[in-house]
Design a protein around this motif. Structure first.
Motif, PDB file in Angstrom:
ATOM      1  N   ASP A 376       0.805  -1.218   0.000  1.00 45.41           N
ATOM      2  CA  ASP A 376       0.000   0.000   0.000  1.00 45.41           C
ATOM      3  C   ASP A 376       0.836   1.266   0.000  1.00 45.41           C
ATOM      4  OD1 ASP A 376       1.013  -0.008   2.561  1.00 45.41           O
ATOM      5  OD2 ASP A 376      -0.894  -0.446   3.548  1.00 45.41           O
ATOM      6  N   GLY A 377       2.175   1.095  -0.080  1.00 46.07           N
ATOM      7  CA  GLY A 377       3.062   2.251  -0.088  1.00 46.07           C
ATOM      8  C   GLY A 377       3.320   2.838   1.280  1.00 46.07           C
ATOM      9  N   VAL A 378       2.665   2.302   2.311  1.00 48.97           N
ATOM     10  CA  VAL A 378       2.805   2.829   3.670  1.00 48.97           C
ATOM     11  C   VAL A 378       3.371   1.758   4.604  1.00 48.97           C
ATOM     12  CG1 VAL A 378       1.604   3.806   5.647  1.00 48.97           C
ATOM     13  CG2 VAL A 378       0.907   4.440   3.318  1.00 48.97           C
ATOM     14  N   THR A 379       2.781   0.566   4.547  1.00 46.65           N
ATOM     15  CA  THR A 379       3.197  -0.519   5.425  1.00 46.65           C
ATOM     16  C   THR A 379       4.624  -0.950   5.106  1.00 46.65           C
ATOM     17  OG1 THR A 379       0.911  -1.289   5.505  1.00 46.65           O
ATOM     18  CG2 THR A 379       2.612  -2.808   6.270  1.00 46.65           C
ATOM     19  N   GLN A 380       5.430  -1.094   6.156  1.00 46.33           N
ATOM     20  CA  GLN A 380       6.823  -1.495   5.983  1.00 46.33           C
ATOM     21  C   GLN A 380       7.054  -2.883   6.547  1.00 46.33           C
ATOM     22  OE1 GLN A 380       9.787   1.407   7.108  1.00 46.33           O
ATOM     23  NE2 GLN A 380       8.291   3.073   6.980  1.00 46.33           N
ATOM     24  N   GLY A 381       7.914  -3.624   5.895  1.00 44.61           N
ATOM     25  CA  GLY A 381       8.281  -4.951   6.356  1.00 44.61           C
ATOM     26  C   GLY A 381       9.576  -5.382   5.720  1.00 44.61           C
ATOM     27  N   GLU A 382      10.029  -6.576   6.056  1.00 44.06           N
ATOM     28  CA  GLU A 382      11.250  -7.108   5.450  1.00 44.06           C
ATOM     29  C   GLU A 382      10.956  -7.595   4.041  1.00 44.06           C
ATOM     30  OE1 GLU A 382      14.916 -10.238   6.316  1.00 44.06           O
ATOM     31  OE2 GLU A 382      13.076 -10.361   7.505  1.00 44.06           O
ATOM     32  N   LEU A 383      11.811  -7.194   3.116  1.00 44.57           N
ATOM     33  CA  LEU A 383      11.602  -7.535   1.706  1.00 44.57           C
ATOM     34  C   LEU A 383      11.970  -8.990   1.450  1.00 44.57           C
ATOM     35  CD1 LEU A 383      10.829  -6.142  -1.020  1.00 44.57           C
ATOM     36  CD2 LEU A 383      13.279  -5.884  -1.425  1.00 44.57           C
ATOM     37  N   GLY A 384      11.028  -9.728   0.856  1.00 43.32           N
ATOM     38  CA  GLY A 384      11.279 -11.094   0.427  1.00 43.32           C
ATOM     39  C   GLY A 384      11.429 -11.152  -1.079  1.00 43.32           C
ATOM     40  N   VAL A 385      12.352 -12.003  -1.562  1.00 41.28           N
ATOM     41  CA  VAL A 385      12.677 -12.058  -2.988  1.00 41.28           C
ATOM     42  C   VAL A 385      12.721 -13.508  -3.454  1.00 41.28           C
ATOM     43  CG1 VAL A 385      14.395 -11.464  -4.751  1.00 41.28           C
ATOM     44  CG2 VAL A 385      14.101  -9.973  -2.755  1.00 41.28           C
ATOM     45  N   ARG A 386      12.154 -13.761  -4.631  1.00 40.16           N
ATOM     46  CA  ARG A 386      12.407 -15.014  -5.325  1.00 40.16           C
ATOM     47  C   ARG A 386      12.412 -14.730  -6.822  1.00 40.16           C
ATOM     48  NH1 ARG A 386       6.918 -18.772  -4.586  1.00 40.16           N
ATOM     49  NH2 ARG A 386       5.471 -17.386  -5.690  1.00 40.16           N
ATOM     50  N   SER A 387      13.097 -15.579  -7.572  1.00 38.98           N
ATOM     51  CA  SER A 387      13.238 -15.316  -9.004  1.00 38.98           C
ATOM     52  C   SER A 387      13.485 -16.613  -9.753  1.00 38.98           C
ATOM     53  CB  SER A 387      14.400 -14.347  -9.262  1.00 38.98           C
ATOM     54  OG  SER A 387      15.645 -14.975  -9.003  1.00 38.98           O
ATOM     55  N   PHE A 388      13.522 -16.496 -11.085  1.00 42.38           N
ATOM     56  CA  PHE A 388      13.792 -17.665 -11.928  1.00 42.38           C
ATOM     57  C   PHE A 388      15.208 -18.199 -11.717  1.00 42.38           C
ATOM     58  CE2 PHE A 388      10.748 -15.863 -15.398  1.00 42.38           C
ATOM     59  CZ  PHE A 388       9.658 -16.304 -14.673  1.00 42.38           C
ATOM     60  N   TRP A 389      16.128 -17.332 -11.268  1.00 44.47           N
ATOM     61  CA  TRP A 389      17.542 -17.695 -11.250  1.00 44.47           C
ATOM     62  C   TRP A 389      18.196 -17.561  -9.870  1.00 44.47           C
ATOM     63  CZ3 TRP A 389      15.376 -13.609 -13.942  1.00 44.47           C
ATOM     64  CH2 TRP A 389      15.495 -12.366 -13.323  1.00 44.47           C
ATOM     65  N   GLY A 390      17.467 -17.135  -8.865  1.00 44.26           N
ATOM     66  CA  GLY A 390      18.057 -16.864  -7.563  1.00 44.26           C
ATOM     67  C   GLY A 390      18.440 -18.118  -6.797  1.00 44.26           C
ATOM     68  N   ALA A 391      19.406 -17.967  -5.898  1.00 46.29           N
ATOM     69  CA  ALA A 391      19.831 -19.071  -5.032  1.00 46.29           C
ATOM     70  C   ALA A 391      18.749 -19.372  -4.003  1.00 46.29           C
ATOM     71  CB  ALA A 391      21.136 -18.713  -4.330  1.00 46.29           C
ATOM     72  N   THR A 392      18.728 -20.580  -3.521  1.00 43.50           N
ATOM     73  CA  THR A 392      17.765 -20.984  -2.500  1.00 43.50           C
ATOM     74  C   THR A 392      18.450 -21.437  -1.218  1.00 43.50           C
ATOM     75  OG1 THR A 392      17.678 -23.212  -3.451  1.00 43.50           O
ATOM     76  CG2 THR A 392      16.020 -21.633  -4.194  1.00 43.50           C
ATOM     77  N   ARG A 393      19.781 -21.298  -1.160  1.00 38.46           N
ATOM     78  CA  ARG A 393      20.519 -21.660   0.044  1.00 38.46           C
ATOM     79  C   ARG A 393      21.946 -21.126  -0.077  1.00 38.46           C
ATOM     80  NH1 ARG A 393      23.929 -26.226  -0.805  1.00 38.46           N
ATOM     81  NH2 ARG A 393      23.684 -27.134  -2.875  1.00 38.46           N
ATOM     82  N   TYR A 394      22.643 -21.109   1.048  1.00 41.78           N
ATOM     83  CA  TYR A 394      24.071 -20.829   1.049  1.00 41.78           C
ATOM     84  C   TYR A 394      24.842 -22.138   1.030  1.00 41.78           C
ATOM     85  CZ  TYR A 394      22.879 -16.020   2.347  1.00 41.78           C
ATOM     86  OH  TYR A 394      22.367 -14.751   2.355  1.00 41.78           O
ATOM     87  N   GLU A 395      26.080 -22.068   0.560  1.00 39.44           N
ATOM     88  CA  GLU A 395      26.899 -23.263   0.436  1.00 39.44           C
ATOM     89  C   GLU A 395      27.723 -23.552   1.685  1.00 39.44           C
ATOM     90  OE1 GLU A 395      26.702 -25.294  -2.337  1.00 39.44           O
ATOM     91  OE2 GLU A 395      25.049 -23.915  -2.755  1.00 39.44           O
ATOM     92  N   ASN A 396      27.722 -22.636   2.645  1.00 42.22           N
ATOM     93  CA  ASN A 396      28.534 -22.840   3.847  1.00 42.22           C
ATOM     94  C   ASN A 396      27.955 -23.957   4.709  1.00 42.22           C
ATOM     95  OD1 ASN A 396      29.232 -20.389   2.713  1.00 42.22           O
ATOM     96  ND2 ASN A 396      29.730 -19.434   4.656  1.00 42.22           N
ATOM     97  N   PRO A 397      28.689 -25.009   4.954  1.00 49.38           N
ATOM     98  CA  PRO A 397      28.174 -26.071   5.824  1.00 49.38           C
ATOM     99  C   PRO A 397      28.138 -25.617   7.275  1.00 49.38           C
ATOM    100  CG  PRO A 397      30.454 -26.504   5.249  1.00 49.38           C
ATOM    101  CD  PRO A 397      30.041 -25.285   4.471  1.00 49.38           C
TER     102      PRO A 397
END
Length: 534
Positions: A376-397
């Motif tokens: 709504d241009g007013v409410t703020q929150g943490e931005l979530g992202v997903r895409s066709f090419w984005g990573a879904t995890r980190y490689e650090n064990p």
């Protein structure tokens, strides 16, 4: 898997495309003396095919990691194509990392071969005792003297001269092509793997009109280094389109940038605000911008006045939102349909947002409980992202804490933002950089941008410092333009009609330079540590 009769999505396909549509298109390089040189897409592919043989002769097993430690150059670019095309994993190491981070990244990646610029052999020599996993070193000649510790290293040109061109083997689309590491401002750098498929899909998006709009007739000038998210993916996008490229290595002084823009006929340039602020301060003649159509700027807040001043030069400055986890681009400013009738000043204001999600990216806002919030241009929150090419995890064990960053295919970015009904994203701050004063939030980014609109301020960073009464209050760290006199009273007066009174910094500190992270952003962690006890 490749569809029957289709073309596999691979780095090799990108380079074949460049040679097919623009074999003679130049990839230019400016050396340490300012002399231009370079190659072409066809000549680069011939060397890349030899490089695949070099990798085999060096004993790199299929899927093995090859680390690079180099500035932007045509020779470094060859490894960005050659390593993935050989079925191996490219690991570009940030040369601005600390010695400890460099050693950690190389060890974590499992690299057995490492490539280094001659000019950087002295720096890498400090870390050499901790690189025990690396079996072979290759030195890229750049006119600099090689450190004695690398006297027995292979010379890159000698290796190529002895190699035979090898057509690349078929590589599965989902095979890892490169392993990029984040800035590592908290703990060790985090490894992010990108597949051949990811690189191709990201390149396709970069050529879209509502993204970077890379075209065959463009000449691209990535000031961002290759070791930073593959220069935001621009070299791969250039190959997809058959566009020209310009590299200047580490020599990014304002005059070198101005000379390259004019002499090389650059149409699209990209880099962090530091470069464009410095070039603006130089105030070069309009001839410098004769060919330049657009600048993509990201990494930190852009002063609104800077966008306006480049517009007066006939250059559109787009603000970009990007992250290593998404290879590079997430959102980009632009004027959408129905807004062309807005007054020019209002259209410029759209470039002060973080723009619209580029094709292939979806965005959402989450509250602290993980609930989805309205756009709504007013409410703020943490931005979530997903895409066709984005990573879904980190490689650090063993980094369980990072598992919370990825959930159901979504990345929790750590950015606090709002999204309006038209889709425009406005970043308020990084969650860790917000200032909580008397129970209310202050956006450090907004205060920084207002400060940098002052004609005598070159750079400004704002951080929280403890306060007995209000818990936290903002402190501004300011770099004045050369020859300018800036006072605390003058800045407070300048901000008074631009920000709420309680947002105004309680204290101002004037410094010759603001510390930067390995990705050239303001190092707010260092600033908080330096000034917290004051």
């Amino acid at each position: 898997m490749t569809a029957q009769g289709g073309i596999g999505l691979s780095v090799a396909a990108l380079l074949r495309r460049a040679v097919a549509v623009a074999p003679g298109k130049e990839i230019r390089e400016v050396d340490t003396a300012g002399r231009p040189g370079g190659t072409s897409w066809a000549a680069l592919r011939e060397r890349v095919l030899r490089l695949t043989d070099v990798l085999a002769r060096l004993g790199v097993e299929p899927g093995g990691a090859v680390a690079t430690f180099a500035w932007n150059s045509t020779r470094h670019l060859e490894w960005f194509f050659g390593v993935p095309m050989a079925g191996d994993v490219l690991v570009p190491v940030n040369v601005r990392f600390s010695d400890e981070q460099i050693a950690w990244v190389v060890a974590h990646s499992g690299a057995r071969v490492m490539v280094v610029d001659a000019a950087l052999t002295g720096q890498l020599a400090r870390v050499l005792p901790r690189l025990e996993g690396v079996r072979e070193f290759v030195v890229i000649p750049d006119g600099s003297e090689v450190h004695p510790a690398f006297a027995d290293a292979h010379g890159y040109e000698e290796l190529l001269a002895a190699a035979e061109p090898q057509e690349p083997r078929d590589v599965a689309e989902n095979r890892t092509a490169c392993l990029c590491y984040t800035g590592g401002t908290t703990g060790n750098p985090k490894g992010v793997a990108h597949s051949h498929r990811s690189l191709v899909l990201h390149s396709l998006m970069m050529c879209a009109a509502d993204a970077f709009g890379v075209r065959e007739r463009d000449v691209l000038f990535p000031l961002t280094p290759l070791f930073h998210a593959a220069a935001w993916g621009l070299p791969y996008a250039a190959a997809m389109a058959g566009a020209g490229l310009v590299f200047t290595g580490p020599h990014l002084e304002p005059r070198a940038i101005a000379t390259s823009l004019q002499r090389e006929g650059v149409t699209l340039a990209a880099g962090v605000p530091t470069f464009w602020l410095a070039l603006d301060e130089l105030a070069p003649p309009k001839e410098v911008f004769a060919s330049l159509e657009r600048i993509v700027c990201g990494g930190s807040a852009i002063p609104y006045g800077l966008v306006r001043r480049y517009a007066d030069r006939g250059v559109t400055m787009h603000q970009a939102l990007g992250m290593t986890e998404n290879l590079a681009l997430v959102a980009l400013t632009g004027v959408r349909s129905g807004q062309e009738s807005l007054p020019p000043e209002k259209q410029l204001e759209l470039h002060y947002t973080q723009g619209l999600a580029v094709p292939g990216v979806e965005l959402r806002l989450l509250d602290e409980h993980g609930e989805v919030l309205p756009h709504d241009g007013v409410t703020q929150g943490e931005l979530g992202v997903r895409s066709f090419w984005g990573a879904t995890r980190y490689e650090n064990p063993g980094e369980e804490a990072h598992a919370e960053k990825f959930r159901d295919g979504w990345l929790r970015s750590g950015d606090i933002a709002s999204i309006d009904p038209d889709g425009y994203v406005r970043i308020t701050d990084r969650s860790k950089d917000l200032i909580k004063s008397g129970g209310e939030w202050i956006s450090s980014i907004t205060v920084e941008s207002a400060l940098m609109d002052h004609p005598d301020v070159l750079e400004a960073a704002v951080v929280a410092v403890p306060d007995d009464r209000w818990q936290e209050r903002p402190l501004a760290v300011v770099v004045a333009r050369p020859g300018a006199e800036v006072t605390e009273a003058g800045l407070r007066s300048f901000l008074s009609d631009r920000l709420p009174k309680w947002w105004l910094p309680d204290r101002f500190t004037f410094v010759p330079e603001i510390p930067k992270t390995a990705t050239n952003k303001f190092d707010k962690k260092a600033l908080r540590s330096r000034y917290a006890e004051r």
